[in-house]
Scaffold this motif. Structure first.
Motif, PDB file in Angstrom:
ATOM      1  N   ALA A  20     -27.129  16.728-101.516  1.00  0.00           N
ATOM      2  CA  ALA A  20     -26.127  16.689-100.465  1.00  0.00           C
ATOM      3  C   ALA A  20     -26.647  17.471 -99.278  1.00  0.00           C
ATOM      4  N   SER A  21     -26.315  17.006 -98.075  1.00  0.00           N
ATOM      5  CA  SER A  21     -26.731  17.728 -96.885  1.00  0.00           C
ATOM      6  C   SER A  21     -25.954  19.032 -96.783  1.00  0.00           C
ATOM      7  N   GLY A  22     -26.546  19.995 -96.104  1.00  0.00           N
ATOM      8  CA  GLY A  22     -25.857  21.271 -96.001  1.00  0.00           C
ATOM      9  C   GLY A  22     -26.521  22.192 -95.010  1.00  0.00           C
ATOM     10  N   VAL A  23     -25.876  23.332 -94.810  1.00  0.00           N
ATOM     11  CA  VAL A  23     -26.371  24.351 -93.902  1.00  0.00           C
ATOM     12  C   VAL A  23     -26.250  25.708 -94.581  1.00  0.00           C
ATOM     13  N   ILE A  24     -27.335  26.459 -94.549  1.00  0.00           N
ATOM     14  CA  ILE A  24     -27.292  27.856 -94.958  1.00  0.00           C
ATOM     15  C   ILE A  24     -27.278  28.652 -93.659  1.00  0.00           C
ATOM     16  N   ASP A  25     -26.139  29.204 -93.336  1.00  0.00           N
ATOM     17  CA  ASP A  25     -25.919  29.813 -92.025  1.00  0.00           C
ATOM     18  C   ASP A  25     -25.930  31.335 -92.119  1.00  0.00           C
ATOM     19  N   ASN A  26     -26.125  31.957 -90.956  1.00  0.00           N
ATOM     20  CA  ASN A  26     -26.052  33.411 -90.834  1.00  0.00           C
ATOM     21  C   ASN A  26     -27.076  34.085 -91.743  1.00  0.00           C
ATOM     22  N   VAL A  27     -28.339  33.735 -91.537  1.00  0.00           N
ATOM     23  CA  VAL A  27     -29.425  34.306 -92.332  1.00  0.00           C
ATOM     24  C   VAL A  27     -30.409  35.046 -91.428  1.00  0.00           C
ATOM     25  N   ARG A  40     -38.941  33.037 -87.055  1.00  0.00           N
ATOM     26  CA  ARG A  40     -37.623  33.578 -87.425  1.00  0.00           C
ATOM     27  C   ARG A  40     -36.533  32.588 -87.020  1.00  0.00           C
ATOM     28  N   PHE A  41     -35.479  32.557 -87.818  1.00  0.00           N
ATOM     29  CA  PHE A  41     -34.390  31.621 -87.550  1.00  0.00           C
ATOM     30  C   PHE A  41     -33.090  32.178 -88.128  1.00  0.00           C
ATOM     31  N   GLY A  42     -31.973  31.604 -87.684  1.00  0.00           N
ATOM     32  CA  GLY A  42     -30.669  32.094 -88.099  1.00  0.00           C
ATOM     33  C   GLY A  42     -29.917  31.172 -89.026  1.00  0.00           C
ATOM     34  N   ALA A  43     -30.371  29.912 -89.146  1.00  0.00           N
ATOM     35  CA  ALA A  43     -29.706  28.961 -90.039  1.00  0.00           C
ATOM     36  C   ALA A  43     -30.722  27.909 -90.466  1.00  0.00           C
ATOM     37  N   LEU A  44     -30.501  27.380 -91.662  1.00  0.00           N
ATOM     38  CA  LEU A  44     -31.365  26.342 -92.230  1.00  0.00           C
ATOM     39  C   LEU A  44     -30.511  25.114 -92.496  1.00  0.00           C
ATOM     40  N   GLN A  45     -30.902  23.994 -91.912  1.00  0.00           N
ATOM     41  CA  GLN A  45     -30.170  22.747 -92.114  1.00  0.00           C
ATOM     42  C   GLN A  45     -30.948  21.862 -93.073  1.00  0.00           C
ATOM     43  N   ILE A  46     -30.258  21.337 -94.094  1.00  0.00           N
ATOM     44  CA  ILE A  46     -30.856  20.544 -95.166  1.00  0.00           C
ATOM     45  C   ILE A  46     -30.315  19.127 -95.085  1.00  0.00           C
ATOM     46  N   ASP A  88     -22.185  30.543 -95.673  1.00  0.00           N
ATOM     47  CA  ASP A  88     -22.410  31.719 -94.835  1.00  0.00           C
ATOM     48  C   ASP A  88     -23.100  32.764 -95.699  1.00  0.00           C
ATOM     49  N   ALA A  89     -24.362  33.057 -95.393  1.00  0.00           N
ATOM     50  CA  ALA A  89     -25.155  33.973 -96.216  1.00  0.00           C
ATOM     51  C   ALA A  89     -24.946  35.433 -95.854  1.00  0.00           C
ATOM     52  N   GLY A  90     -24.084  35.711 -94.890  1.00  0.00           N
ATOM     53  CA  GLY A  90     -23.741  37.095 -94.592  1.00  0.00           C
ATOM     54  C   GLY A  90     -24.905  37.925 -94.079  1.00  0.00           C
ATOM     55  N   GLY A  91     -25.851  37.288 -93.410  1.00  0.00           N
ATOM     56  CA  GLY A  91     -26.972  38.026 -92.849  1.00  0.00           C
ATOM     57  C   GLY A  91     -28.100  38.319 -93.818  1.00  0.00           C
ATOM     58  N   LYS A  92     -28.020  37.762 -95.021  1.00  0.00           N
ATOM     59  CA  LYS A  92     -29.081  37.996 -96.005  1.00  0.00           C
ATOM     60  C   LYS A  92     -30.417  37.411 -95.517  1.00  0.00           C
ATOM     61  N   THR A  93     -31.499  37.959 -96.035  1.00  0.00           N
ATOM     62  CA  THR A  93     -32.835  37.465 -95.688  1.00  0.00           C
ATOM     63  C   THR A  93     -33.147  36.214 -96.499  1.00  0.00           C
ATOM     64  N   LEU A  94     -33.620  35.187 -95.804  1.00  0.00           N
ATOM     65  CA  LEU A  94     -33.994  33.921 -96.428  1.00  0.00           C
ATOM     66  C   LEU A  94     -35.488  33.713 -96.193  1.00  0.00           C
ATOM     67  N   LEU A 533     -32.795  33.626-101.218  1.00  0.00           N
ATOM     68  CA  LEU A 533     -32.030  34.671-100.533  1.00  0.00           C
ATOM     69  C   LEU A 533     -32.326  35.966-101.268  1.00  0.00           C
ATOM     70  N   ILE A 534     -32.783  36.978-100.531  1.00  0.00           N
ATOM     71  CA  ILE A 534     -33.208  38.228-101.152  1.00  0.00           C
ATOM     72  C   ILE A 534     -32.455  39.402-100.538  1.00  0.00           C
ATOM     73  N   ASP A 535     -32.614  40.574-101.146  1.00  0.00           N
ATOM     74  CA  ASP A 535     -31.770  41.719-100.792  1.00  0.00           C
ATOM     75  C   ASP A 535     -32.335  42.609 -99.690  1.00  0.00           C
ATOM     76  N   ARG A 536     -33.473  42.237 -99.099  1.00  0.00           N
ATOM     77  CA  ARG A 536     -34.047  43.074 -98.040  1.00  0.00           C
ATOM     78  C   ARG A 536     -34.963  42.251 -97.152  1.00  0.00           C
TER      79      ARG A 536
END
Length: 582
Positions: A20-27, A40-46, A88-94, A533-536
């Motif tokens: 399914a298409s999707g967006v991982i936003d706020n990364v 560097r980027f802020g969102a990934l569109q699939i 919404d990934a809450g600013g996590k590192t992707l 998605l990682i913790d740092r």
């Protein structure tokens, strides 16, 4: 089969979710461009095929819908199609999914269901663990295991059959050394295989002797004397081992692995898993020798199967042994064992014949070479074969640990990929110094020199010889220090590489080494959406902190296959519920 194993098999049958298409936003998105520079980027569109559609610099914006009034009799324009889900990934590192460029998938899985001595710090501790394993597993005909390391135990020698008898005397025991290049047998195993004081080691092998009889350790080709009698794993055990290996890899951020030395039995397990939708980690397979190459792939490399999850593209050859067992083939004697130089496992003419046989059918050739004599022999063979086999061959040398400085400039013009494992340096630096002496270390684990020479450098772990944790590998590549920060400032620090180069080795270059760079390995548009998605933010962390990185989520082909704290297996991300990161 126990009920627990039946349950494990049942879990393997979980189907992969629909795309399914999707967006991982706020990364805090980190990727690499075609030149290995940070993007560097802020969102990934699939897209609907689970591939990267777009890297968005800021936050994702829903498509605007401001239609003009249609002409009379015409319908209103359709609203632009948006993504099926948004997270919404809450600013996590992707970051891109990490690829292990040299591992042993089934070996890792089997190590998780058999006796594992890799964490033991002494002979006494190993003996105690062996006794406990026997007590917990009654009825076994053989005790099988891996992971022992006499260097880690501070033993200063190989262990003996008598020391293994002290743990288990009444049934055969066979334990492979951590590097897979030596095995430790008890007296019952030696008797069961008919080995006596008169038994000769095969070419390319060595039987350790004491008082005129086998002492208990068999090196390289001599291991076959015992292994031919060891019961092989049953298919059901391979299935369980593969699933355990996948779960462990996904939890550590490994989305793809190069399986170096696939047997027909391994391949069948991979196919069984894929047929039931349970193969999640991408496997670039290299057959263990000609027989397996022909039995599995036949006249040419297989196509990519199961949406780029499996392919056999090459052959893996074993030219020498390892430094820990003094089987690595050196140009001069071991500094700590005068008279020993290791042994070539394949004669020079035979090596060229096998490489030629594979190359004529367009199989990629990967050769294990650790010692400087072995590396020179492979380079010489490639130099000869390049006159016959044109085109982009991407010859691989696996490990390339000890190289004569005169041979380092030969890799690039010969079109050779250096497939190396940073964690080996962290484990080996003390032992390597003892084995070779300070004067012979100039070409040891020479990562920076490879890069400076323009050599493609693919990084892996050699799992189960080492932990498959790629963050430890990145940390070591950058620091040349072990988990305790030793030696301070790094061993031969001139060979440290940058963060970009370390990440590149575990992503783009690992994919390139397996002819997969157009399919996955980075978050480029059109590639499979494999990411973590990682913790740092590892791009801004010191190596000691990178080593502690925790994987929060693992995604493969636009599907979430692992969430920290949840055993999600291959469960889909709900299209109606965007879920959350942890």
């Amino acid at each position: 089969m126990t009920m627990s194993r039946l349950a494990a098999i049942a879990m393997l049958a979980l189907p992969m979710p629909a795309l399914a298409s999707g967006v991982i936003d706020n990364v805090n998105g980190i990727a690499l461009d075609a030149n290995g520079r940070i993007v560097r980027f802020g969102a990934l569109q699939i897209d609907d095929d689970g591939k990267v559609e777009k890297l968005i610099q800021g936050r994702y914006q829903e498509p605007e819908y401001k239609p003009r009034k249609p002409k009379k009799g015409q319908p209103w324009p359709e609203r632009p199609k948006g993504p099926t889900f948004k997270l919404d990934a809450g600013g996590k590192t992707l970051i891109p999914g990490l690829i292990d460029a040299h591992g042993h998938m089934m070996g890792y899985g089997l190590s998780l269901i058999t006796l594992d001595l890799s964490e033991t710090a002494s002979l006494a501790e190993a003996q105690a663990k062996i006794r406990a394993y026997v007590a917990a597993n009654p009825g076994l005909k053989w005790i099988i295991g891996t992971g022992w390391n006499q260097e880690k135990w501070g033993l200063g020698r190989f262990p003996t059959a008598e020391e293994l008898d002290a743990a288990v005397r009444d049934m055969p025991v066979w334990l492979e050394r951590v590097d897979g290049h030596a095995g430790w047998a008890n007296s019952a195993a030696i008797r069961a295989t008919g080995i006596t004081a008169a038994t000769k080691a095969p070419s390319g092998g060595r039987i350790e002797m004491a008082a005129g009889k086998p002492a208990g350790v068999f090196v390289d080709k001599a291991m076959d004397l015992i292994q031919k009698m060891v019961p092989p794993p049953a298919p059901k055990d391979r299935d369980i081992a593969l699933e355990k290996a996948q779960r462990a890899l996904l939890a550590q951020g490994v989305t793809g692995i190069t399986d170096m030395g696939t047997s027909i039995e391994d391949w069948q397990a991979f196919r069984r898993a894929a047929d039931r939708g349970a193969l999640r980690v991408r496997i670039m397979s290299y057959a263990f020798g000609l027989d397996n190459m022909i039995a599995i792939a036949g006249p040419e490399p297989t196509p990519w199967l199961y949406d780029d999850h499996l392919r056999m593209g090459g052959i893996k050859l074993l030219l020498d042994g390892a430094l820990g067992s003094r089987g690595a083939w050196l140009r001069a004697d071991y500094a700590d064992a005068p008279g020993q130089r290791g042994l070539p496992m394949i004669p020079d003419t035979q090596l060229r014949n096998i490489m030629s046989r594979a190359a004529m059918d367009n199989f990629q050739v990967a050769v294990h070479a650790i010692g400087d004599a072995a590396n020179r022999e492979v380079l010489n063979a490639i130099e000869e074969l390049n006159d016959t086999y044109k085109g982009e061959r991407r010859w691989r040398i696996e490990h390339a640990q000890i190289i004569d400085p005169a041979d380092l400039p030969r890799f690039k013009p010969l079109g050779v990929i250096a497939s190396m494992q940073p964690v080996h340096e962290a484990s080996d630096w003390r032992m390597v110094t003892a084995r070779l002496g300070e004067a012979r270390l100039t070409g040891a684990y020479a990562w920076k020199t490879m890069l400076d020479n323009g050599v493609p450098l693919a990084f892996g772990s050699d799992v189960p010889v080492e932990s498959p944790n790629p963050f430890a590998g990145i940390a070591v590549a950058m620091s040349r220090e072990d988990s305790r920060g030793e030696p301070a400032g790094g061993w031969m620090p001139a060979q440290r590489v940058s963060f970009e180069a370390a990440l590149d080795g575990f992503t783009r270059q690992a994919a390139y080494a397996g002819f997969a760079e157009k399919r996955f390995g980075n978050l480029a548009v059109g590639q499979r959406a494999d990411f973590l998605l990682i913790d740092r933010d590892i791009s801004a962390a010191p190596p000691s902190d990178i080593r502690q990185t925790q994987v929060l989520e693992t995604w493969i082909g636009g599907k979430r296959v692992y969430t920290k704290g949840q055993d999600v297996g291959s469960q889909p991300l709900s299209a109606t519920s965007p879920g959350s990161t942890r």
